[in-house]
Write an enzyme that holds these catalytic residues in place. Structure first.
Site, PDB file in Angstrom:
ATOM      1  N   SER A 123       0.843  -1.199   0.000  1.00 32.21           N
ATOM      2  CA  SER A 123       0.000   0.000   0.000  1.00 32.21           C
ATOM      3  C   SER A 123       0.875   1.244   0.000  1.00 32.21           C
ATOM      4  CB  SER A 123      -0.861  -0.007   1.264  1.00 32.21           C
ATOM      5  OG  SER A 123      -1.384   1.273   1.537  1.00 32.21           O
ATOM      6  N   TYR A 159      -0.255  -0.135  10.066  1.00 32.80           N
ATOM      7  CA  TYR A 159      -0.576  -0.802   8.793  1.00 32.80           C
ATOM      8  C   TYR A 159       0.549  -0.589   7.784  1.00 32.80           C
ATOM      9  CZ  TYR A 159      -3.350  -1.747   4.539  1.00 32.80           C
ATOM     10  OH  TYR A 159      -3.824  -2.219   3.340  1.00 32.80           O
ATOM     11  N   LYS A 171       3.258  -3.361   6.215  1.00 34.21           N
ATOM     12  CA  LYS A 171       3.441  -3.563   4.768  1.00 34.21           C
ATOM     13  C   LYS A 171       4.924  -3.463   4.389  1.00 34.21           C
ATOM     14  CE  LYS A 171      -0.895  -4.219   3.486  1.00 34.21           C
ATOM     15  NZ  LYS A 171      -1.311  -5.597   3.088  1.00 34.21           N
TER      16      LYS A 171
END
Lengths: 321, 321
Positions: free
Chosen positions: B123, B147, B151
């Site tokens: 992302s 998050y 990643k």
């Protein structure tokens, strides 16, 4: 009284760091504990705990003492991490995960008051080519070794646990540390030290790469200084980017050899034997050669400016006799 | 016959991807298996396995079938990973570690012949400010959410397992996917879809940020295309940098609203209610706003050029009735 824990405290940098903390009274009245698999004979006088950093129960035990400052230097070196994939990820990544988890548990058990300074030793091995002429502070980490990949992962975890307030972490991407005292280790970069150290001690040294290879060294003394400086830094100044490229100097192997000649003459230089090693060359040719470490310099980190200075540091600090 | 496994195959993108693989016959005679915690009623007709990707035994079971192509989309979304730190790291990092380890075990058990293509969905949340005007392909990943950190860690592991030849991996840093069909999810970016989707369905939508917020969206259809394109790409072209910034378009919320007005009139726009939410703003204001994704474009990845196109894709693919 500041409780200080050095993971990897039996290693070369760990010992330099411990000695610096004591000799320079960096933390007045420091309660210093060294942790490692083994310790050198006649090393720094401090509390010692022997164990394996990849043992979660041991790491929980260390965290339960709630050290105020933790230096995390424990690692499998680059050559070994490349040769033993599973061991490298276990020691260089999973152990750091367990350490961070254990510190978070202590943070939570303390009602949020315990939040140790964590100084993590990363490496310029986080970088992979192609490179710009000088690597800036916002250049991507694209490691081309397992060691470098493991360092990226740990830096990222240290940053996120810090952002959440569980620890107060900072990662230092160390240059090639040179001149290392003592015996060669399994690091692919070992010859950068060997070609200076062995001749100064009257011994032959192997040079596995061409003299044109350019790299980014700093002395062990600078490494110890980086670490104590990081331990006392106001981390708010990092503005959320907690991994820093450390200063060093950009020089070729030929520059190293010329500096050796100035200090110890042609007789020393003649002890360097070129024996090309494609495996070492394959690792080293991908390493970064020059940096513009503006953030670290602005934050007060300092290194040598010439290779002559690096040799002088070795002779002052480590040359036997 | 190509064995294909989609982890997170019950989610929105997983379903779009599965449908695209079948409808466009991307892998002729594909043997398609979807894995997820749950599946939507009336979803894509394919083999389904229900389970938790964070269960190492389950992941070993999936790997033991030796899929030729694995799409790894299973994740806790950004808002939830920020709210539940432990769950985020468990699902978004540790599960990927177990997957890679299981695939390495199969690689070794096969005598080195099994080496699946692994397409990992990363992302643009890997990035953190301050940013240049356009984020280039060599800009650092400095995530400011858990998050994003998870990643980065997974990308780095995918790259290193690939460099060693255990898998043949590629990580796609997806833009904000917009317009998402169906109900809102817990992603902090959900409103970017909501302010288009709800008005087109005659419902009110909450706008928690100022209209000046700029972001980098692409449609779900583009996301599915990125994934299938990555599955067939010659990864030698990646030259060791296996994480790619995907194309998208740079637009403000105001641009989105103007596009909505052109398609559905003022009546639709009037359904958007500004209700500032500092928590969402704090996450979103740190997101990247514009890219120069030169490598991905050179490798044939394509996205929409205007927000009008993105709305048209939603209306063609997903608008009910």
């Amino acid at each position: 009284m500041t409780k200080i824990l050095i993971l990897g405290g039996g290693g070369m940098i760990g010992q330099k760091l411990a000695r610096r903390i004591l000799d320079h009274n960096i933390f007045p009245g420091a309660d210093l504990t060294l942790f490692d698999r083994a310790f050198p004979q006649g090393g720094v006088p401090a509390k010692k705990i022997t164990g394996n950093v990849s043992d979660p129960a041991m790491v929980q035990h260390l965290a339960a003492h709630r050290p105020d400052v933790i230096f995390h230097l424990a690692a499998i070196v680059s050559g070994q991490a490349e040769a033993d994939f599973d061991l490298g990820w276990d020691i260089n990544m999973m152990a750091t995960w367990h350490l961070l988890s254990a510190l978070k548990t202590e943070h939570e058990a303390s009602g949020g008051t315990y939040r140790p300074r964590l100084v993590f030793t990363s490496s310029i091995a986080v970088f992979g080519g192609p490179y710009p002429d000088k690597i800036g502070d916002d250049f991507l980490a694209a490691p081309q070794t397992s060691y470098g990949a493991q360092k990226v992962v740990c830096e990222t975890m240290v940053s996120d646990f810090s952002r959440k307030g569980f620890v107060d972490g900072i990662s230092l991407r160390l240059p090639t540390i040179c001149v290392r005292p003592g015996k060669p280790n399994a690091a692919a970069s070992g010859f950068f030290s060997g070609i200076i150290r062995e001749p100064l001690n009257g011994q032959e040294a192997i040079l596995p790469v061409p003299e044109t290879v350019r790299h980014w060294p700093a002395s062990p003394r600078s490494a110890a200084r980086f670490l104590t400086h990081a331990a006392k830094l106001d981390t708010a100044l990092l503005q959320g980017r907690r991994a820093l490229n450390m200063p060093g100097l950009s020089c070729t192997v030929a520059d190293q050899i010329e500096a050796l000649r100035r200090v110890a003459g042609q007789k020393a230089v003649d002890l360097i034997k070129p024996v090309p090693d494609p495996a070492i060359m394959a690792i080293v040719e991908n390493w970064p050669q020059d940096f513009a470490p503006d953030r670290a310099i602005a934050l007060g980190f300092e290194a040598e400016k010439t290779f002559d200075e690096i040799i002088a540091v070795y002779m002052e600090d480590d040359l036997p006799g």
